[in-house]
Design a protein around this motif. Sequence first.
Motif, PDB file in Angstrom:
ATOM      1  N   GLU A 142       0.835  -1.216   0.000  1.00 48.24           N
ATOM      2  CA  GLU A 142       0.000   0.000   0.000  1.00 48.24           C
ATOM      3  C   GLU A 142       0.867   1.262   0.000  1.00 48.24           C
ATOM      4  OE1 GLU A 142      -3.847  -0.498   2.354  1.00 48.24           O
ATOM      5  OE2 GLU A 142      -2.531  -1.954   3.347  1.00 48.24           O
ATOM      6  N   ILE A 143       1.921   1.205  -0.814  1.00 53.49           N
ATOM      7  CA  ILE A 143       2.804   2.342  -1.049  1.00 53.49           C
ATOM      8  C   ILE A 143       2.682   2.689  -2.526  1.00 53.49           C
ATOM      9  CG2 ILE A 143       5.191   3.154  -1.085  1.00 53.49           C
ATOM     10  CD1 ILE A 143       5.788   1.164   1.167  1.00 53.49           C
ATOM     11  N   PRO A 144       2.435   3.938  -2.867  1.00 59.01           N
ATOM     12  CA  PRO A 144       2.263   4.283  -4.281  1.00 59.01           C
ATOM     13  C   PRO A 144       3.531   4.069  -5.095  1.00 59.01           C
ATOM     14  CG  PRO A 144       2.352   6.270  -2.940  1.00 59.01           C
ATOM     15  CD  PRO A 144       2.264   5.116  -1.985  1.00 59.01           C
ATOM     16  N   MET A 145       3.345   3.782  -6.389  1.00 57.22           N
ATOM     17  CA  MET A 145       4.468   3.666  -7.309  1.00 57.22           C
ATOM     18  C   MET A 145       4.331   4.749  -8.373  1.00 57.22           C
ATOM     19  SD  MET A 145       3.427   0.476  -9.807  1.00 57.22           S
ATOM     20  CE  MET A 145       4.579   1.014 -11.084  1.00 57.22           C
ATOM     21  N   ARG A 146       5.472   5.148  -8.939  1.00 56.36           N
ATOM     22  CA  ARG A 146       5.466   6.130 -10.010  1.00 56.36           C
ATOM     23  C   ARG A 146       6.267   5.586 -11.190  1.00 56.36           C
ATOM     24  NH1 ARG A 146       3.850  11.540  -8.357  1.00 56.36           N
ATOM     25  NH2 ARG A 146       4.229  12.039 -10.560  1.00 56.36           N
ATOM     26  N   THR A 147       5.733   5.766 -12.382  1.00 59.74           N
ATOM     27  CA  THR A 147       6.444   5.350 -13.596  1.00 59.74           C
ATOM     28  C   THR A 147       6.883   6.553 -14.426  1.00 59.74           C
ATOM     29  OG1 THR A 147       4.385   5.190 -14.859  1.00 59.74           O
ATOM     30  CG2 THR A 147       5.132   3.201 -13.711  1.00 59.74           C
ATOM     31  N   ASP A 148       6.627   7.751 -13.924  1.00 59.02           N
ATOM     32  CA  ASP A 148       6.878   8.966 -14.700  1.00 59.02           C
ATOM     33  C   ASP A 148       7.942   9.866 -14.085  1.00 59.02           C
ATOM     34  OD1 ASP A 148       5.417   9.617 -12.466  1.00 59.02           O
ATOM     35  OD2 ASP A 148       4.064  11.003 -13.480  1.00 59.02           O
ATOM     36  N   VAL A 149       8.685   9.340 -13.124  1.00 57.44           N
ATOM     37  CA  VAL A 149       9.687  10.153 -12.422  1.00 57.44           C
ATOM     38  C   VAL A 149      11.061  10.020 -13.058  1.00 57.44           C
ATOM     39  CG1 VAL A 149      10.951  10.404 -10.254  1.00 57.44           C
ATOM     40  CG2 VAL A 149       8.479  10.110 -10.224  1.00 57.44           C
ATOM     41  N   LEU A 150      11.449   8.790 -13.348  1.00 53.84           N
ATOM     42  CA  LEU A 150      12.795   8.478 -13.809  1.00 53.84           C
ATOM     43  C   LEU A 150      12.723   7.952 -15.238  1.00 53.84           C
ATOM     44  CD1 LEU A 150      15.716   8.353 -12.566  1.00 53.84           C
ATOM     45  CD2 LEU A 150      15.237   5.956 -12.021  1.00 53.84           C
ATOM     46  N   ILE A 151      13.613   8.428 -16.105  1.00 52.34           N
ATOM     47  CA  ILE A 151      13.657   7.929 -17.476  1.00 52.34           C
ATOM     48  C   ILE A 151      15.070   7.455 -17.809  1.00 52.34           C
ATOM     49  CG2 ILE A 151      11.798   9.444 -18.272  1.00 52.34           C
ATOM     50  CD1 ILE A 151      14.051  11.126 -19.669  1.00 52.34           C
TER      51      ILE A 151
END
Length: 236
Positions: free
Chosen positions: A152-161
């Motif tokens: 229940e911890i959010p994930m981000r796919t748009d932070v690191l490229i």
Amino acid sequence: MFRFIQSFVADFTDLLFPSLCLGCKESLGANEPILCTACRINLPETRQHIEPYDQNLLNKFAGKVPVHFLASYLHFTKGGIVQNLIHSFKYKGQKEAAKELANWYGQQLKTDSKYLQGIDVLVGVPLHKSRFRKRGYNQADWIAEGLSDALEIPMRTDVLIRKTFKASQTHKNRLERWENVSTVFAVVKPEAIKDKSVIIVDDVLTTGATIEACAVELVKAGCKSVSVLTLAVADR
């Protein structure tokens, strides 16, 4: 009647094309996702998350980038069950297996580990867009999603490229791997991780060069701390 037909077709399809265990390739039984019970029981777990300060692992990053904690779910050995699992979702399209395996790990972390308090966001190691187009998905993001669901911890796919495509790391030593990725990554949304505790997620930890390169960029962008979770660690 329609449900009966659906059930019959599903049973008939399973008879002709049974779902196979990704570990031993035997047929899976009811309520056995991705692995049969025997293979799941015999997974080579590290249990590092109980006390995630394995010095051999931390030495991979010592003096290079501060790592709050570091843990891997399984031991990776050449020709073993974990290699079968990793290859199934890295090269054979079994992305749901990555998520399922990560969810199992997440449940353990949630129950047994005290080091996840205060973690704000999960970030998968990104693929270059050309590799993403070819594969159709990023396995690290599916691992992060499985962990996110369990923890229940959010994930981000748009932070690191990943800015540039580099050759495979498979046969490179640590120095060569670092030289191959040291300028590859960039943070494009620093506001999403500024003053936050971030976990970098990947499939296998080998030399640590790729994760180190990601961590350097996250720290430069102002995150509060960087930790690392991977599904496997190469025993070498």
